[in-house]
Design a protein around this motif. Structure first.
Motif, PDB file in Angstrom:
ATOM      1  N   MET A   1       0.822  -1.206   0.000  1.00 17.14           N
ATOM      2  CA  MET A   1       0.000   0.000   0.000  1.00 17.14           C
ATOM      3  C   MET A   1       0.860   1.261   0.000  1.00 17.14           C
ATOM      4  O   MET A   1       0.612   2.202  -0.771  1.00 17.14           O
ATOM      5  N   LYS A   2       1.872   1.279   0.860  1.00 19.85           N
ATOM      6  CA  LYS A   2       2.764   2.442   0.921  1.00 19.85           C
ATOM      7  C   LYS A   2       3.495   2.638  -0.404  1.00 19.85           C
ATOM      8  O   LYS A   2       3.645   3.766  -0.874  1.00 19.85           O
ATOM      9  N   GLN A   3       3.940   1.550  -1.009  1.00 22.44           N
ATOM     10  CA  GLN A   3       4.646   1.632  -2.285  1.00 22.44           C
ATOM     11  C   GLN A   3       3.727   2.161  -3.382  1.00 22.44           C
ATOM     12  O   GLN A   3       4.143   2.957  -4.223  1.00 22.44           O
ATOM     13  N   ALA A   4       2.473   1.733  -3.358  1.00 23.40           N
ATOM     14  CA  ALA A   4       1.517   2.227  -4.348  1.00 23.40           C
ATOM     15  C   ALA A   4       1.363   3.738  -4.243  1.00 23.40           C
ATOM     16  O   ALA A   4       1.388   4.447  -5.257  1.00 23.40           O
ATOM     17  N   VAL A   5       1.248   4.230  -3.029  1.00 23.58           N
ATOM     18  CA  VAL A   5       1.129   5.685  -2.828  1.00 23.58           C
ATOM     19  C   VAL A   5       2.386   6.389  -3.325  1.00 23.58           C
ATOM     20  O   VAL A   5       2.302   7.407  -4.025  1.00 23.58           O
ATOM     21  N   GLU A   6       3.547   5.837  -2.989  1.00 20.07           N
ATOM     22  CA  GLU A   6       4.806   6.453  -3.424  1.00 20.07           C
ATOM     23  C   GLU A   6       4.938   6.483  -4.939  1.00 20.07           C
ATOM     24  O   GLU A   6       5.555   7.396  -5.492  1.00 20.07           O
ATOM     25  N   ASN A   7       4.366   5.507  -5.621  1.00 22.02           N
ATOM     26  CA  ASN A   7       4.421   5.462  -7.085  1.00 22.02           C
ATOM     27  C   ASN A   7       3.349   6.328  -7.733  1.00 22.02           C
ATOM     28  O   ASN A   7       3.605   7.009  -8.731  1.00 22.02           O
TER      29      ASN A   7
ATOM     30  N   MET B   1      -5.220   8.882  -2.102  1.00 21.17           N
ATOM     31  CA  MET B   1      -3.957   8.225  -1.773  1.00 21.17           C
ATOM     32  C   MET B   1      -3.647   8.375  -0.290  1.00 21.17           C
ATOM     33  O   MET B   1      -3.109   7.469   0.342  1.00 21.17           O
ATOM     34  N   SER B   2      -4.014   9.509   0.277  1.00 23.56           N
ATOM     35  CA  SER B   2      -3.836   9.700   1.722  1.00 23.56           C
ATOM     36  C   SER B   2      -4.670   8.685   2.498  1.00 23.56           C
ATOM     37  O   SER B   2      -4.248   8.197   3.545  1.00 23.56           O
TER      38      SER B   2
END
Length: 101
Positions: A20-26, A70-71
Motif C-alpha cells: 500500500m505504501k509503495q503504491a502511494v509512493e508510485n 492516496m492519503s
C-alpha cells in the motif's frame, strides 16, 4: 478464509502495508506528472480560449481528489500496522501473565 474467529499473520500484515505504501509512493508522483502534461497540452497542443482554462481547472480538482484518496490508502496502511503492533503487545502480555502465574 481461516476457520475460527481470529487469525493474525504478522508478516502478511507487514507485506500488504508495504504494498500500500509503495503504491502511494508510485502513484502520487504520476498524478502530478500527468497533471503537468495535461496543463502543457491545454496551453500548447489543445488550446481553446474558453475550454482550456475550464479543462485545466477540472483536471486540477481531479488531481487533488485522487491525491486525497492516496492519503486514505496511507491511513489504512498505518491502521493495519498499528493493529499488528497492538496484537503483538497483547499476545506478549498474555504470555507473560500466564507464565508468571
Amino acid at each position: 478464509m481461516p476457520a475460527g474467529n481470529v487469525n493474525i499473520n504478522y508478516s502478511e500484515i507487514v507485506r500488504v502495508s508495504g504494498v500500500m505504501k509503495q503504491a502511494v509512493e508510485n502513484i502520487v508522483p504520476m498524478l502530478q506528472s500527468t497533471k503537468t502534461s495535461v496543463e502543457g497540452l491545454m496551453d500548447n497542443g489543445l488550446f481553446m480560449e474558453q475550454s482550456s482554462p475550464a479543462i485545466k481547472a477540472s483536471y486540477e480538482k481531479l488531481t487533488v481528489s485522487l491525491t486525497q484518496a492516496m492519503s486514505g490508502i496511507t491511513v489504512f496502511s498505518t491502521q493495519f500496522e498499528e493493529i499488528r503492533k497492538q496484537v503483538e503487545a497483547l499476545d506478549a502480555a498474555v504470555a507473560k501473565n500466564v507464565g508468571g502465574s
